[in-house]
Design an enzyme around this catalytic site. Sequence first.
Site, PDB file in Angstrom:
ATOM      1  N   THR A  49      30.996  46.291  45.830  1.00 52.30           N
ATOM      2  CA  THR A  49      30.819  46.932  44.879  1.00 52.30           C
ATOM      3  C   THR A  49      29.916  46.054  44.066  1.00 52.30           C
ATOM      4  O   THR A  49      29.323  44.857  44.261  1.00 52.30           O
ATOM      5  CB  THR A  49      32.158  46.810  43.127  1.00 52.30           C
ATOM      6  OG1 THR A  49      32.465  45.830  42.984  1.00 52.30           O
ATOM      7  CG2 THR A  49      32.857  47.733  44.394  1.00 52.30           C
ATOM      8  N   CYS A  50      29.707  46.591  42.810  1.00 51.91           N
ATOM      9  CA  CYS A  50      28.122  46.246  41.723  1.00 51.91           C
ATOM     10  C   CYS A  50      29.132  44.606  41.886  1.00 51.91           C
ATOM     11  O   CYS A  50      27.653  43.639  41.657  1.00 51.91           O
ATOM     12  CB  CYS A  50      27.368  46.668  41.147  1.00 51.91           C
ATOM     13  SG  CYS A  50      29.155  47.107  39.438  1.00 51.91           S
ATOM     14  N   HIS A  98      46.024  38.447  45.041  1.00 51.17           N
ATOM     15  CA  HIS A  98      44.811  38.258  44.349  1.00 51.17           C
ATOM     16  C   HIS A  98      44.168  39.853  44.747  1.00 51.17           C
ATOM     17  O   HIS A  98      43.431  40.796  43.760  1.00 51.17           O
ATOM     18  CB  HIS A  98      43.235  37.312  45.346  1.00 51.17           C
ATOM     19  CG  HIS A  98      42.346  37.963  45.337  1.00 51.17           C
ATOM     20  ND1 HIS A  98      41.906  37.290  43.778  1.00 51.17           N
ATOM     21  CD2 HIS A  98      40.625  38.989  46.393  1.00 51.17           C
ATOM     22  CE1 HIS A  98      40.965  37.986  44.068  1.00 51.17           C
ATOM     23  NE2 HIS A  98      40.353  38.395  44.865  1.00 51.17           N
ATOM     24  N   GLN A 115      38.501  52.066  37.482  1.00 54.19           N
ATOM     25  CA  GLN A 115      37.183  52.588  39.051  1.00 54.19           C
ATOM     26  C   GLN A 115      37.681  52.076  39.568  1.00 54.19           C
ATOM     27  O   GLN A 115      37.617  52.287  40.969  1.00 54.19           O
ATOM     28  CB  GLN A 115      35.750  52.272  38.543  1.00 54.19           C
ATOM     29  CG  GLN A 115      35.618  53.399  37.232  1.00 54.19           C
ATOM     30  CD  GLN A 115      35.316  52.828  36.042  1.00 54.19           C
ATOM     31  OE1 GLN A 115      35.631  51.467  35.938  1.00 54.19           O
ATOM     32  NE2 GLN A 115      35.382  53.661  34.866  1.00 54.19           N
TER      33      GLN A 115
END
Length: 422
Positions: A49-50, A98, A115
């Site tokens: 992801t970003c 994690h 999200q």
Amino acid sequence: MPLITVGVNHKTAPVSIRERVAFAPEKMVDALSSLLYEKTANEAVIVSTCNRTELYCSVEDVQKADEVINWLGQYHDIDAVDLKQYCYTYCEDDSVRHVMRVASGLDSLVLGEPQILGQVKSAYAVSQEGECLGPELESLFQRTFSVAKRVRTDTAIGENPVSIAFAAVSLAQRIFADIRNSTALLIGAGQTIELVARHLKESGVKRIIVANRTLARAENLATELNAEAIMLGDIGDYLSQADIVISSTASQLPIIGKGMVERAAAKRRHSPMLLIDIAVPRDIEPEVENVKDAYLYTVDDLHSVIEENVRARQDAAKAAEQMIDEGVDAYRRTLESRKVSNLIVTFRQSAEEIKNTELEKALKGLEMGQAPEQVMNKLAHGLMNKLIHAPTRYLRAAGAEADQDALTIASNVLGIHEEKDN
């Protein structure tokens, strides 16, 4: 097989590094196949992801973590030594914990953002499609999704808005009984207004009008969201139609003044109007708060709401961490149970082989005309000798070592108890 996680995220690496190790969606299956083909991992899921790129792997040995980092560097043409300073590695239970924290939104830039769960599910689906999943990661991610769902359902981790855009829309939802019957006028076309527009669209608002100094930019956003686009100079003509006004421009002077709002309020016959000014400098004159039936909120008002909500999310995160600890324990029990199941299956297979061997001998004896009674005795004797062979060896070895604990365990497993001398 051991589980490891290797990755970089917004806490450990600047965007200049994160963008270099990101995986394009169309290249994800090829990347996974490369990772497995080179025997770096036996199973793998890549979340990109970003804010993060993480590789969840089932490997032969935890030392493979360095090889995964090397592979990541080679794949993206980055020197592995340089890359390693930005990477983190988790093994076994820490790796399990994690991935559960990530999917639950506890490791996100915005605590509790929803999200990421969808992004993790998409990464799992891609790995499944590329046949890069096996029993280890399949079990891990199913448990992870169950834990993340519980966190979302049983805590308030995602209930309170912690972004300006979301807080603005949430404020509107609290003030209007049914926002779906409302008209929203959005002033500006930057990222914040775009997020506001998306949140409003998701909440089902009836009508959205986007006003901007450049009509083309307003039209781009309006087209995407099935809204209307107007020029900034036309706001006065549309203001009376708006139940909700949210403004965020880079203007150095106010765009909406007290007189403009008074005229709009008169046309609305004093139907309530909510105005939210999230611009700095302000887009709406402070005197507007004195207009009857006009309710003005500034970015500072929203910040106080957000700070309260951040604290609420932090409280919810404590409960979520407890759920994740329970999830890690449950996953570990599943693994141990699977090991026992495999041991039981192997034991039964061994007994089945012994049975079939002795039965085949018995059938041949009958074919050769041996007496049935003799055949049955041989069958029983052969089965007994072969089935007790391994336990007998174990007992003798434990006895020779005077290993009382081993003898006690063997007695319990075999269901026998040594007779004591009177």
